[in-house]
Design an enzyme around this catalytic site. Structure first.
Site, short mmCIF file in Angstrom:
data_model
loop_
_atom_site.label_atom_id
_atom_site.label_comp_id
_atom_site.label_asym_id
_atom_site.label_seq_id
_atom_site.Cartn_x
_atom_site.Cartn_y
_atom_site.Cartn_z
N PRO A 66 0.73 -1.39 0.03
CA PRO A 66 -0.04 0.05 0.00
C PRO A 66 0.72 1.22 -0.09
O PRO A 66 1.46 1.64 1.10
CB PRO A 66 -0.74 -0.14 1.30
CG PRO A 66 -0.09 -1.03 2.05
CD PRO A 66 0.66 -1.86 1.29
N ASP A 93 5.83 2.46 2.24
CA ASP A 93 4.74 1.45 2.58
C ASP A 93 4.07 1.76 3.76
O ASP A 93 4.49 1.86 4.66
CB ASP A 93 5.61 0.10 2.84
CG ASP A 93 4.95 -1.20 2.98
OD1 ASP A 93 3.71 -1.00 3.43
OD2 ASP A 93 5.48 -2.34 2.75
N HIS A 94 2.86 2.00 3.62
CA HIS A 94 2.10 2.43 4.60
C HIS A 94 1.74 1.50 5.65
O HIS A 94 1.22 1.83 6.75
CB HIS A 94 0.63 2.97 4.12
CG HIS A 94 -0.14 3.95 4.76
ND1 HIS A 94 0.39 4.55 5.84
CD2 HIS A 94 -1.09 4.68 4.43
CE1 HIS A 94 -0.44 5.52 6.56
NE2 HIS A 94 -1.36 5.64 5.44
N ARG A 95 2.00 0.12 5.38
CA ARG A 95 1.93 -0.72 6.64
C ARG A 95 2.98 -0.38 7.83
O ARG A 95 2.94 -0.90 8.62
CB ARG A 95 2.10 -2.29 6.01
CG ARG A 95 1.12 -2.62 4.98
CD ARG A 95 1.32 -4.01 4.32
NE ARG A 95 2.77 -3.87 3.59
CZ ARG A 95 3.34 -4.93 3.00
NH1 ARG A 95 2.56 -6.14 2.89
NH2 ARG A 95 4.43 -4.81 2.41
N ILE A 132 5.04 2.66 7.78
CA ILE A 132 5.45 4.03 7.93
C ILE A 132 3.75 4.73 8.16
O ILE A 132 3.11 4.69 7.16
CB ILE A 132 6.10 4.65 6.78
CG1 ILE A 132 7.53 3.94 7.26
CG2 ILE A 132 6.45 6.16 7.20
CD1 ILE A 132 8.52 4.01 5.93
#
Ligand code: CAO
Length: 441
Positions: free
Chosen positions: A237, A413-415, A417
């Site tokens: 993501p 990577d939004h998982r 950060i």
């Protein structure tokens, strides 16, 4: 009184004179309207022929290997009747199944047709497309498997091209498909490569019908990077944070340093400063220098600061890694950058030269563009894109001043950060570049 009905092949468009590859019913079976009776296959694709009526099968008029067209009688059924013992609708396996090769062509939507059976009720037999929505039809077509195994794989959405067959001559058997599904279900989502996307396959188009074309094979690097970029794009993501760094002073310092070091063969480009600044920023924000482990449940924080640099070569994109950027001088970084760019373009990089990065930089500043959204180079969790610096009027609280502004595009990577940390990191990086003395602190 129940009526005997001949169920015939409806108008199936281009599927004229096609081979029966599966018979899905037996005499005595109860079928509902629209239940599949047989599978036919042309040189383009396979499709199932549904029943126009509900009832009990009394006679089957076709066998595997027969050729059928519109109007061919498939079965005779007693309309409206029910079997005494309800037999589940099942595929009838021939003793020795032929191995078929399925075409890559897109299945056409079924035309609406009327049955020629004696019935007052007009039917609209929907030709059911096989459930292969996210399967690459070209690779599926080349798999070595029987029709029933293909059907089974299509039902489960399994791309047969990804399986190694355990049958004779590498033939894929039902157990292989089942084992593949079990394995896929036991893996974390990120590891399945987005195989459950359920999107429509790309249509196969003959572009020559629109004008002159030329086909160029992709290079080995194109194919490899394409696979990794695709995986990273669909499984990570992404968020991209944009920022602008005021590099007016840094650019002046760079030019001055270039003049001073010209006789030593050193040329500083903006990229060497950005690499150094990135290492400093990763020290302050350690999650940017991390990777998720294979289970996706642990974060591995790295204590080294290796920066990958995307290099554009005639054969495609490669990302060599400059190690321990935090410990190296700007002179060493500049020399190494020049060396790896040359090595990359002369195809002299070893696989180990491209491994172990903390974060990567994609610098398009020498080419142009205002901003872009780089794709994270997994297993890294962030990448910095750099675009062309431009003189802009910047408000300093009293008046507009001309400043050299460098656009930064930070994808992460939004998982791993959060958005707030993404903005903090980008802002901090821009502060470092605005006053390079901070790099020394
Ligand atoms: N703004 C303005 N000018 C810039 C700049 C920026 N952000 N970045 C570089 N420049 C200038 C350089 O200073 C240099 O100018 P001078 O010769 O006047 O000093 C000129 O542009 C050419 O720089 P360069 O691109 O050759 O050198 P670099 O160190 O900046 O980059 C390298 C090296 C290997 C990264 C680069 O050559 C390259 O291959 N870039 C493409 C990377 C790429 O394809 N990324 C896409 C990945 S996703 O598909």
């Amino acid at each position: 009184m129940s009526e005997m009905v001949e169920v015939k092949v409806p108008d199936i468009g281009d599927f004229d004179g096609v081979e029966v590859i599966e018979v899905l019913v037996s005499v005595g079976d109860s079928v509902a309207e629209e239940d599949s009776l047989i599978t036919v296959e042309s040189d383009k694709a396979a499709m199932e022929i549904p029943s126009s009526h509900a009832g009990v099968i009394k006679d089957i008029k076709v066998s595997i290997g027969d050729t059928v067209s519109e109007g061919s009688v498939v079965v005779v059924l007693e309309a409206g009747a029910h079997a005494v013992d309800q037999i589940p609708l099942a595929a009838v396996e021939p003793e020795e199944e032929p191995v078929v090769v399925e075409s890559a062509a897109e299945e056409k939507p079924a035309p609406v047709a009327e049955t020629k059976a004696e019935s007052t009720k007009p039917i609209t037999p929907a030709i059911k497309p096989s459930p292969t929505a996210h399967i690459d039809p070209v690779r599926f077509a080349k798999a070595h498997a029987s029709p029933s195994v293909r059907k089974f794989a299509r039902e489960l959405g399994v791309d047969l091209s990804k399986l190694d067959g355990s049958g004779r001559s590498g033939r894929i058997v039902k157990d292989d498909v089942q084992n593949y599904v079990k394995q896929a279900l036991s893996q974390p989502a990120a590891a399945t490569g987005g195989s459950a996307l359920g999107v429509e396959p790309m249509p196969e188009v003959d572009f020559s019908q629109f004008g002159e074309i030329e086909t160029q094979p992709l290079t080995k690097i194109n194919k490899l990077t394409g696979k990794f970029l695709h995986r990273n794009w669909v499984t990570i993501p992404h968020v991209t944070q944009f920022e602008e760094a005021d590099i007016t002073e840094l650019e002046a310092f760079r030019k001055q340093s270039n003049a001073e070091y010209a006789d030593q063969g050193v040329k500083f480009t903006m990229l060497s400063f950005i690499m150094k600044a990135l290492a400093v920023a990763m020290k302050k924000y350690p999650r940017f220098n991390s990777s998720l482990d294979a289970s996706g449940e642990n974060l591995i924080l790295k204590k080294y600061f290796h920066v990958g640099v995307a290099v554009d070569t005639p054969d495609g994109l490669v990302v060599p890694v400059v190690r321990n950027v935090d410990q190296k001088s700007l002179i060493d970084i500049s020399l190494e950058l020049k060396e790896i760019s040359i090595k990359a373009r002369e195809k002299k990089l070893k696989p180990s030269d491209m491994q172990g990065g903390s974060m990567s930089i994609s610098s398009l500043g020498g080419i142009g563009g205002t901003k872009f959204t780089p794709i994270v180079n997994a297993p890294e969790v962030a990448i910095l894109g750099v675009s062309k610096a431009e003189m802009k009027p910047v408000w300093n609280g009293k008046k507009f001043k001309p400043r050299l502004m460098c656009p930064l595009s930070l994808s992460y990577d939004h998982r791993v950060i959060d958005g707030a940390d993404g903005a903090r990191f980008a802002t901090y990086l821009s502060h470092l570049l605005a006053d390079a003395r901070r790099l020394l602190l």
